[in-house]
Design a protein around this motif. Structure first.
Motif, mmCIF file in Angstrom:
data_model
loop_
_atom_site.group_PDB
_atom_site.id
_atom_site.type_symbol
_atom_site.label_atom_id
_atom_site.label_comp_id
_atom_site.label_asym_id
_atom_site.label_seq_id
_atom_site.Cartn_x
_atom_site.Cartn_y
_atom_site.Cartn_z
ATOM 1 N N PHE A 30 23.321 4.205 41.990
ATOM 2 C CA PHE A 30 22.742 4.934 40.864
ATOM 3 C C PHE A 30 23.323 4.428 39.542
ATOM 4 O O PHE A 30 22.598 4.211 38.569
ATOM 5 C CB PHE A 30 23.013 6.433 41.022
ATOM 6 C CG PHE A 30 22.524 7.266 39.870
ATOM 7 C CD1 PHE A 30 21.180 7.584 39.748
ATOM 8 C CD2 PHE A 30 23.404 7.726 38.902
ATOM 9 C CE1 PHE A 30 20.723 8.344 38.676
ATOM 10 C CE2 PHE A 30 22.965 8.486 37.835
ATOM 11 C CZ PHE A 30 21.619 8.799 37.724
ATOM 12 N N GLY A 31 24.652 4.225 39.498
ATOM 13 C CA GLY A 31 25.285 3.735 38.283
ATOM 14 C C GLY A 31 24.788 2.350 37.891
ATOM 15 O O GLY A 31 24.528 2.078 36.713
ATOM 16 N N CYS A 32 24.634 1.463 38.879
ATOM 17 C CA CYS A 32 24.116 0.114 38.604
ATOM 18 C C CYS A 32 22.690 0.184 38.075
ATOM 19 O O CYS A 32 22.325 -0.545 37.143
ATOM 20 C CB CYS A 32 24.157 -0.737 39.867
ATOM 21 S SG CYS A 32 25.811 -1.194 40.407
ATOM 22 N N ILE A 143 17.126 -3.695 40.478
ATOM 23 C CA ILE A 143 17.279 -2.331 41.001
ATOM 24 C C ILE A 143 16.639 -2.210 42.378
ATOM 25 O O ILE A 143 17.217 -1.618 43.306
ATOM 26 C CB ILE A 143 16.669 -1.313 40.027
ATOM 27 C CG1 ILE A 143 17.474 -1.298 38.714
ATOM 28 C CG2 ILE A 143 16.661 0.097 40.635
ATOM 29 C CD1 ILE A 143 16.804 -0.537 37.603
ATOM 30 N N ALA A 144 15.436 -2.772 42.537
ATOM 31 C CA ALA A 144 14.760 -2.709 43.841
ATOM 32 C C ALA A 144 15.576 -3.408 44.912
ATOM 33 O O ALA A 144 15.567 -3.003 46.082
ATOM 34 C CB ALA A 144 13.371 -3.333 43.744
ATOM 35 N N GLU A 145 16.313 -4.456 44.535
ATOM 36 C CA GLU A 145 17.051 -5.244 45.520
ATOM 37 C C GLU A 145 18.392 -4.621 45.900
ATOM 38 O O GLU A 145 18.955 -4.978 46.936
ATOM 39 C CB GLU A 145 17.251 -6.665 44.994
ATOM 40 C CG GLU A 145 15.947 -7.437 44.951
ATOM 41 C CD GLU A 145 16.112 -8.883 44.517
ATOM 42 O OE1 GLU A 145 15.168 -9.656 44.722
ATOM 43 O OE2 GLU A 145 17.178 -9.231 43.973
ATOM 44 N N ILE A 146 18.927 -3.721 45.087
ATOM 45 C CA ILE A 146 20.181 -3.058 45.470
ATOM 46 C C ILE A 146 19.951 -1.675 46.048
ATOM 47 O O ILE A 146 20.822 -1.135 46.735
ATOM 48 C CB ILE A 146 21.171 -2.944 44.287
ATOM 49 C CG1 ILE A 146 20.625 -1.996 43.207
ATOM 50 C CG2 ILE A 146 21.520 -4.298 43.714
ATOM 51 C CD1 ILE A 146 21.666 -1.588 42.194
ATOM 52 N N LEU A 155 15.287 5.147 42.009
ATOM 53 C CA LEU A 155 16.098 4.204 41.237
ATOM 54 C C LEU A 155 15.240 3.177 40.509
ATOM 55 O O LEU A 155 15.508 2.843 39.346
ATOM 56 C CB LEU A 155 17.103 3.501 42.154
ATOM 57 C CG LEU A 155 18.174 4.395 42.789
ATOM 58 C CD1 LEU A 155 19.091 3.582 43.690
ATOM 59 C CD2 LEU A 155 18.999 5.110 41.716
ATOM 60 N N ALA A 156 14.196 2.675 41.166
ATOM 61 C CA ALA A 156 13.356 1.654 40.539
ATOM 62 C C ALA A 156 12.505 2.218 39.414
ATOM 63 O O ALA A 156 12.000 1.459 38.577
ATOM 64 C CB ALA A 156 12.467 0.985 41.582
ATOM 65 N N SER A 157 12.349 3.537 39.368
ATOM 66 C CA SER A 157 11.580 4.144 38.284
ATOM 67 C C SER A 157 12.448 4.429 37.057
ATOM 68 O O SER A 157 11.923 4.792 36.002
ATOM 69 C CB SER A 157 10.930 5.453 38.754
ATOM 70 O OG SER A 157 11.918 6.426 39.061
#
Length: 526
Positions: A30-32, A143-146, A155-157
């Motif tokens: 989430f932080g990343c 983001i999608a990759e982590i 997360l991706a949104s």
């Protein structure tokens, strides 16, 4: 056996057929995601602040409507250049350093716009800002990759959430600085974007690199360490690593930290695989990504974001304070609804939100166009306050419907459906279509309204949104809770509905199997 603990997600003595309890979101992931998304805030700020700043720029620099159209829309065409360059750059340097480059370019652009003495320098600043927007497509890819599959939609949104927050800040900046001298207020509005870009660029250097990019470089040890930090358990991390290695065509090297890869992914041959000789599944993925981005922008949302003061003026609202205040309301609605969308993406799914969003947009655009047409044909001395009220409410409803579905899902969807090797440059193609479409609409909206009226323009957008609903219903499968490595299977057959049904049945069988195994453990321990 007697001291084994029972699974809290399964009630002893019963056969649990539902999915296990959803794990808590990984705090590090989430932080990343938040840090990678912060770039979107400055980009959103630039979009939002221009909608109000243009009122003062046009007066101060004595610009005509054609110059205004070009200034507002050209940034999207520069974003096309940035997007094409970003795909190859992120494959070569990595996702993290590409985002840092975007921050540097954006800093230069904001500084040039804030200090611009004339139209030419202002346009040069817009060019830098546009290229930065193109480079920023790397953030949703990263983001999608982590992100774990269970929270990838949320997360991706986040970039879309934060870009809307940036738009809102831009509107608030318009309202706050409007009273400054006319030669100064718009420069302050635009120049403020330079300050946070430096801090964001430095902060991004402390993020880990994408584990999927690391695997493509053969750096398995680093990828494993990152996956352990962004996954819900070490077992999940190892499972994800195994799937990524399989997708990358790397044989199992469990104890090796670094391996030699036959094809190091620096983007070689990707365009050929995407455009010239795509497999059936890649072709379907490409059409889905290009289609959803085209629908997102051709439905006309940027006209409300960029030209909201003009639209509200056409509706009958007068005075800069009232016009900018109405624009702030647009920003609040967009930001509020996108926040709602982030919590629904992984619960409701992509398709229901997307189709509901487009349906709402069609309805709001139809009523907005009708009310603006009525106002345009009214020649009485008194204002039609009911029609003005309807127009404002429908404009807010339109951006609200957009933000709860089509807005974030276009970015989430396109960043998760491409195969690993093609992902960065595939997403760049989607963004290129997005920005070109937005640029064309932004640079032609004022001319379009003169040709067919404002109401006619929104009737046109209404028709496009309806066709977009048909496309999404027939072409886009549900991707909720699917790992990135499962997308090839989902898009690999022409009948994606049968494939999706088969995958759901497989998941249900897996849940039943786990439940039976748990019951056997409980029976043995008793």
């Amino acid at each position: 056996m007697g001291d084994q603990k029972s699974d809290p997600n399964v009630v002893p003595g019963t056969l649990e057929l539902h999915s296990p309890k959803k794990p808590k979101r990984n705090a590090f992931a989430f932080g990343c995601a938040v840090l990678a998304s912060t770039m979107a805030c400055i980009l959103g700020y630039d979009v939002g602040v221009m909608s109000g700043a243009v009122i003062f720029i046009q007066k101060d620099l004595n610009l005509n409507d054609v110059q205004v159209e070009i200034m507002m829309g050209i940034i999207n065409l520069y974003a096309l250049i940035g997007a094409i360059a970003a795909g190859r750059t992120s494959d070569y340097l990595g996702r993290r350093y590409t985002i840092v480059i975007a921050a540097i370019i954006l800093f230069i652009g904001a500084l040039l716009m804030g200090l611009a003495p004339n139209y030419a320098v202002l346009m040069l600043g817009r060019a830098f800002a546009g290229v930065a927007i193109g480079f920023a497509i790397t953030a949703p890819v990263f983001i999608a990759e982590i992100a774990p599959a269970s929270s990838r939609g949320f997360l991706a949104s986040l970039p879309e959430v934060i870009v809307n927050f940036g738009i809102l800040l831009g509107y608030v900046s318009n309202f706050a600085f409007q009273k400054l001298p006319e030669h100064l207020n718009w420069r302050v509005m635009l120049g403020l974007g330079a300050i946070p870009s430096v801090l964001i660029g430095i902060g991004i250097l402390f993020m880990p690199e994408s584990p999927r990019w690391l695997v493509m470089q053969g750096r398995l040890g680093e990828a494993r360490r990152v996956l352990i930090r962004v996954s819900d358990s070490e077992a999940e991390a190892e499972s994800r690593l195994s799937d990524i290695k399989e997708a990358a065509g790397i044989q199992d090297h469990y104890n090796d930290d670094v391996v030699q890869v036959t094809k190091k992914s620096h983007g070689e041959g990707v365009w050929k695989e995407l455009i010239l000789h795509p497999t059936p599944s890649v072709r379907r993925v490409l059409i889905a990504a290009v289609g959803i981005h085209f629908v997102q922008q051709s439905s006309g949302v940027d006209t409300v974001v960029l030209y909201s003061p003009r639209i509200f003026k056409t509706a009958g609202i007068t005075g800069n304070s009232a016009l900018l205040g109405a624009s702030v309301a647009v920003g609040f609605v967009k930001t509020g609804m996108i926040l709602v969308a982030t919590f629904l993406l992984d619960r409701v799914g992509r398709r229901p939100l997307l189709l509901g969003s487009l349906g709402g947009m069609v309805g709001c655009l139809a009523v907005l166009a009708t009310s603006l047409t009525i106002i345009d044909h009214h020649h009485g001395e008194t204002k039609l306050w009911w029609a003005i009220g309807v127009a404002v409410v429908m404009a807010l409803g339109f951006v609200g419907c957009f933000s709860i579905g089509l807005g974030p899902i276009a970015w989430v969807y396109s960043s998760e459906i491409f195969p690993l090797r093609l992902r960065a440059q595939g997403v760049s193609i989607g963004l290129s279509v997005n920005r070109v479409t937005s640029g064309v609409i932004g640079m032609t909206f004022l001319s379009l309204t003169k040709a067919i009226t404002v109401g006619g323009a929104f009737f046109l957008f209404c028709g496009i949104a309806f066709l977009g609903w048909v496309f999404c219903y027939t072409w886009l499968p549900e991707t909720q809770r699917r790992t990135l490595e499962e997308m090839d299977e989902l898009f690999g057959e022409s009948d994606w509905r049968s494939t999706a049904k088969r995958m759901r049945e497989r998941d249900e069988e897996s849940v039943k199997k786990r439940a039976v195994e748990h019951m056997n453990i409980v029976a043995g321990s008793s």
